[in-house]
Design a protein around this motif. Structure first.
Motif, PDB file in Angstrom:
ATOM      1  N   ARG A 111       0.831  -1.222   0.000  1.00  0.00           N
ATOM      2  CA  ARG A 111       0.000   0.000   0.000  1.00  0.00           C
ATOM      3  C   ARG A 111       0.860   1.265   0.000  1.00  0.00           C
ATOM      4  N   TRP A 181     -12.758 -12.092   3.014  1.00  0.00           N
ATOM      5  CA  TRP A 181     -12.703 -10.718   3.518  1.00  0.00           C
ATOM      6  C   TRP A 181     -14.013 -10.417   4.258  1.00  0.00           C
ATOM      7  N   TRP A 187     -17.674  -8.283   8.365  1.00  0.00           N
ATOM      8  CA  TRP A 187     -16.392  -7.985   7.729  1.00  0.00           C
ATOM      9  C   TRP A 187     -15.264  -8.625   8.548  1.00  0.00           C
ATOM     10  N   THR A 188     -14.262  -9.123   7.877  1.00  0.00           N
ATOM     11  CA  THR A 188     -13.077  -9.630   8.568  1.00  0.00           C
ATOM     12  C   THR A 188     -12.314  -8.448   9.151  1.00  0.00           C
ATOM     13  N   TYR A 190      -9.444  -6.050  10.389  1.00  0.00           N
ATOM     14  CA  TYR A 190      -8.043  -5.757  10.087  1.00  0.00           C
ATOM     15  C   TYR A 190      -7.316  -5.335  11.349  1.00  0.00           C
ATOM     16  N   PHE A 194      -7.267 -11.435   9.476  1.00  0.00           N
ATOM     17  CA  PHE A 194      -6.793 -11.872   8.154  1.00  0.00           C
ATOM     18  C   PHE A 194      -5.737 -12.958   8.327  1.00  0.00           C
ATOM     19  N   LEU A 207      -4.370  -6.927   0.601  1.00  0.00           N
ATOM     20  CA  LEU A 207      -5.645  -6.357   1.000  1.00  0.00           C
ATOM     21  C   LEU A 207      -5.872  -4.988   0.357  1.00  0.00           C
ATOM     22  N   SER A 208      -7.139  -4.685   0.123  1.00  0.00           N
ATOM     23  CA  SER A 208      -7.545  -3.323  -0.231  1.00  0.00           C
ATOM     24  C   SER A 208      -8.675  -2.940   0.721  1.00  0.00           C
ATOM     25  N   ASN A 209      -8.448  -1.910   1.484  1.00  0.00           N
ATOM     26  CA  ASN A 209      -9.467  -1.442   2.428  1.00  0.00           C
ATOM     27  C   ASN A 209     -10.725  -0.994   1.678  1.00  0.00           C
ATOM     28  N   GLN A 210     -11.888  -1.417   2.166  1.00  0.00           N
ATOM     29  CA  GLN A 210     -13.157  -1.067   1.502  1.00  0.00           C
ATOM     30  C   GLN A 210     -13.919   0.035   2.229  1.00  0.00           C
ATOM     31  N   LEU A 211     -13.259   0.654   3.210  1.00  0.00           N
ATOM     32  CA  LEU A 211     -13.913   1.678   4.014  1.00  0.00           C
ATOM     33  C   LEU A 211     -14.460   2.832   3.170  1.00  0.00           C
ATOM     34  N   ARG A 212     -13.745   3.171   2.100  1.00  0.00           N
ATOM     35  CA  ARG A 212     -14.178   4.278   1.236  1.00  0.00           C
ATOM     36  C   ARG A 212     -14.898   3.782  -0.014  1.00  0.00           C
TER      37      ARG A 212
HETATM   38  N1  UYC Z   1     -10.581  -4.073   6.153  1.00  0.00           N
HETATM   39  O1  UYC Z   1     -12.706  -4.770   6.714  1.00  0.00           O
HETATM   40  N2  UYC Z   1     -10.611  -0.576   8.125  1.00  0.00           N
HETATM   41  C1  UYC Z   1      -7.793  -1.096   7.133  1.00  0.00           C
HETATM   42  C2  UYC Z   1      -9.713  -4.378   5.145  1.00  0.00           C
HETATM   43  C3  UYC Z   1     -13.617  -2.239   5.471  1.00  0.00           C
HETATM   44  C4  UYC Z   1     -11.672  -0.075   8.715  1.00  0.00           C
HETATM   45  C5  UYC Z   1      -6.522  -1.245   6.543  1.00  0.00           C
HETATM   46  C6  UYC Z   1     -10.330  -5.367   4.304  1.00  0.00           C
HETATM   47  C7  UYC Z   1     -14.984  -2.432   6.043  1.00  0.00           C
HETATM   48  C8  UYC Z   1     -11.256   0.986   9.572  1.00  0.00           C
HETATM   49  C9  UYC Z   1      -6.636  -2.287   5.653  1.00  0.00           C
HETATM   50  C10 UYC Z   1     -11.559  -5.597   4.832  1.00  0.00           C
HETATM   51  C11 UYC Z   1     -14.825  -1.749   7.327  1.00  0.00           C
HETATM   52  C12 UYC Z   1      -9.890   1.120   9.421  1.00  0.00           C
HETATM   53  C13 UYC Z   1      -7.942  -2.785   5.734  1.00  0.00           C
HETATM   54  C14 UYC Z   1     -11.715  -4.785   6.000  1.00  0.00           C
HETATM   55  C15 UYC Z   1     -13.494  -1.245   7.442  1.00  0.00           C
HETATM   56  C16 UYC Z   1      -9.492   0.105   8.513  1.00  0.00           C
HETATM   57  C17 UYC Z   1      -5.306  -0.422   6.876  1.00  0.00           C
HETATM   58  C18 UYC Z   1     -12.619  -6.513   4.324  1.00  0.00           C
HETATM   59  C19 UYC Z   1     -15.818  -1.618   8.345  1.00  0.00           C
HETATM   60  C20 UYC Z   1      -8.990   2.121  10.070  1.00  0.00           C
HETATM   61  C21 UYC Z   1      -4.899   0.458   5.748  1.00  0.00           C
HETATM   62  C22 UYC Z   1     -13.254  -5.969   3.098  1.00  0.00           C
HETATM   63  C23 UYC Z   1     -17.140  -2.262   8.256  1.00  0.00           C
HETATM   64  C24 UYC Z   1      -8.991   3.282   9.111  1.00  0.00           C
HETATM   65  C25 UYC Z   1      -5.870   1.581   5.537  1.00  0.00           C
HETATM   66  C26 UYC Z   1      -7.979   4.320   9.424  1.00  0.00           C
HETATM   67  C27 UYC Z   1      -8.162  -0.097   8.094  1.00  0.00           C
HETATM   68  C28 UYC Z   1      -8.434  -3.854   4.975  1.00  0.00           C
HETATM   69  C29 UYC Z   1     -13.017  -0.530   8.532  1.00  0.00           C
HETATM   70  C30 UYC Z   1      -5.578  -2.830   4.732  1.00  0.00           C
HETATM   71  C31 UYC Z   1      -9.693  -6.008   3.084  1.00  0.00           C
HETATM   72  C32 UYC Z   1     -15.976  -1.802   5.115  1.00  0.00           C
HETATM   73  C33 UYC Z   1     -12.157   1.796  10.466  1.00  0.00           C
HETATM   74  N3  UYC Z   1      -8.624  -2.042   6.662  1.00  0.00           N
HETATM   75  N4  UYC Z   1     -12.838  -1.546   6.311  1.00  0.00           N
HETATM   76  O2  UYC Z   1      -6.347   1.716   4.411  1.00  0.00           O
HETATM   77  O3  UYC Z   1      -8.081   5.363   8.781  1.00  0.00           O
HETATM   78  O4  UYC Z   1      -6.139   2.314   6.495  1.00  0.00           O
HETATM   79  O5  UYC Z   1      -7.129   4.058  10.261  1.00  0.00           O
HETATM   80  O6  UYC Z   1     -13.268  -2.657   4.379  1.00  0.00           O
END
Ligand code: UYC
Length: 231
Positions: A111, A181, A187-188, A190, A194, A207-212
């Motif tokens: 990433r 995932w 949701w799994t 993070y 994982f 992984l690709s975060n799906q938050l956005r």
């Molecule tokens: N996370 O749930 N994710 C983060 C995944 C979602 C969330 C990072 C993957 C769903 C929050 C990675 C999945 C969700 C943070 C991933 C997953 C969610 C975070 C670190 C399954 C809530 C902190 C890199 C699809 C329902 C955000 C990054 C922050 C982090 C990966 C929550 C790699 C594959 C929809 C709250 N999650 N993420 O991008 O800003 O921050 O710290 O996908």
């Protein structure tokens, strides 16, 4: 023919998928098995790197035998993938992490590298706009994908994820389930839920975060890198 010779003959005729399994059987034959794999790796150096060669490279590097470690360090220290980049980005650390099966660290670094490709603004923001992804050079995406694929027995990488996505009719919900995932409605989490080794399902990493939302991964799968042969 002795057992090893029989195995080697099988190996030489096998598909890449079966070769991956036969590598383990050949290693079990001890010294002479190792010797064969070393020769095979050495003589394949000009070929396109495959998961079979990646697995052999990892086994030799991590063997207890000093000779094989020395061979790797003297002859092919940087790994079997030549990490092409149109932007002069250095992928050597990513290659080393993947060789060492440090998949969680490699996932984080991947990433970081994607943001480096996208440029300064993305590096500060620490995440990507989908509009930035469509402008990525093919060569850099090929490199990242090849590194993941070669050092995971063909299990990981964006191109693997994309194939599953296509096979599910481009349905993201189905994709999340296949990649583990998502489990049912959950949701799994993070990073702790994982799976950071080769016991993971096909395509689980990176992984690709799906938050956005899905636009980022959608842009990644739509990239010409996956439908173009060469950079
Ligand atoms: N996370 O749930 N994710 C983060 C995944 C979602 C969330 C990072 C993957 C769903 C929050 C990675 C999945 C969700 C943070 C991933 C997953 C969610 C975070 C670190 C399954 C809530 C902190 C890199 C699809 C329902 C955000 C990054 C922050 C982090 C990966 C929550 C790699 C594959 C929809 C709250 N999650 N993420 O991008 O800003 O921050 O710290 O996908």
């Amino acid at each position: 023919m002795n057992e090893l010779e029989t195995l080697i003959e099988k190996f030489n005729q096998a598909s890449n998928k079966n070769k991956l399994k036969l590598v383990d059987d050949i290693i079990e034959k001890g010294e002479e098995g190792f010797q064969f794999l070393r020769e095979f790796l050495f003589s394949s150096q000009q070929d396109v790197p495959t998961p079979v060669l990646g697995k052999i490279y990892q086994l030799l590097k991590h063997s207890n035998n000093q000779d094989y470690q020395n061979f790797i360090n003297d002859k092919i220290p940087q790994g079997i993938v030549k990490p092409e980049s149109s932007l002069n980005i250095d992928y050597s650390e990513l290659q080393q992490l993947l060789i060492d099966k440090e998949y969680q660290k490699a996932d984080v670094l991947t990433r970081v590298k994607l943001c480096e490709i996208a440029g300064e603004k993305a590096q500060q923001r620490k995440w990507l706009y989908f509009t930035e992804i469509s402008k990525f050079p093919i060569s850099d995406l090929h490199t990242i994908d090849l590194l993941w694929n070669v050092y995971s027995e063909g299990k990981f990488g964006y191109s693997v994820q994309r194939k599953i996505w296509l096979s599910q009719g481009k349905d993201f919900i189905e994709l999340w389930t296949k990649l583990k995932w998502k489990n049912g409605n959950r949701w799994t989490k993070y990073p702790q839920e994982f799976i950071w080794d080769l016991s993971a399902p096909l395509g689980h990493l990176p992984l690709s975060n799906q938050l956005r939302g899905v636009r980022e991964i959608d842009a990644l799968f739509a990239h010409p890198a996956w439908t173009t042969e060469n950079a």
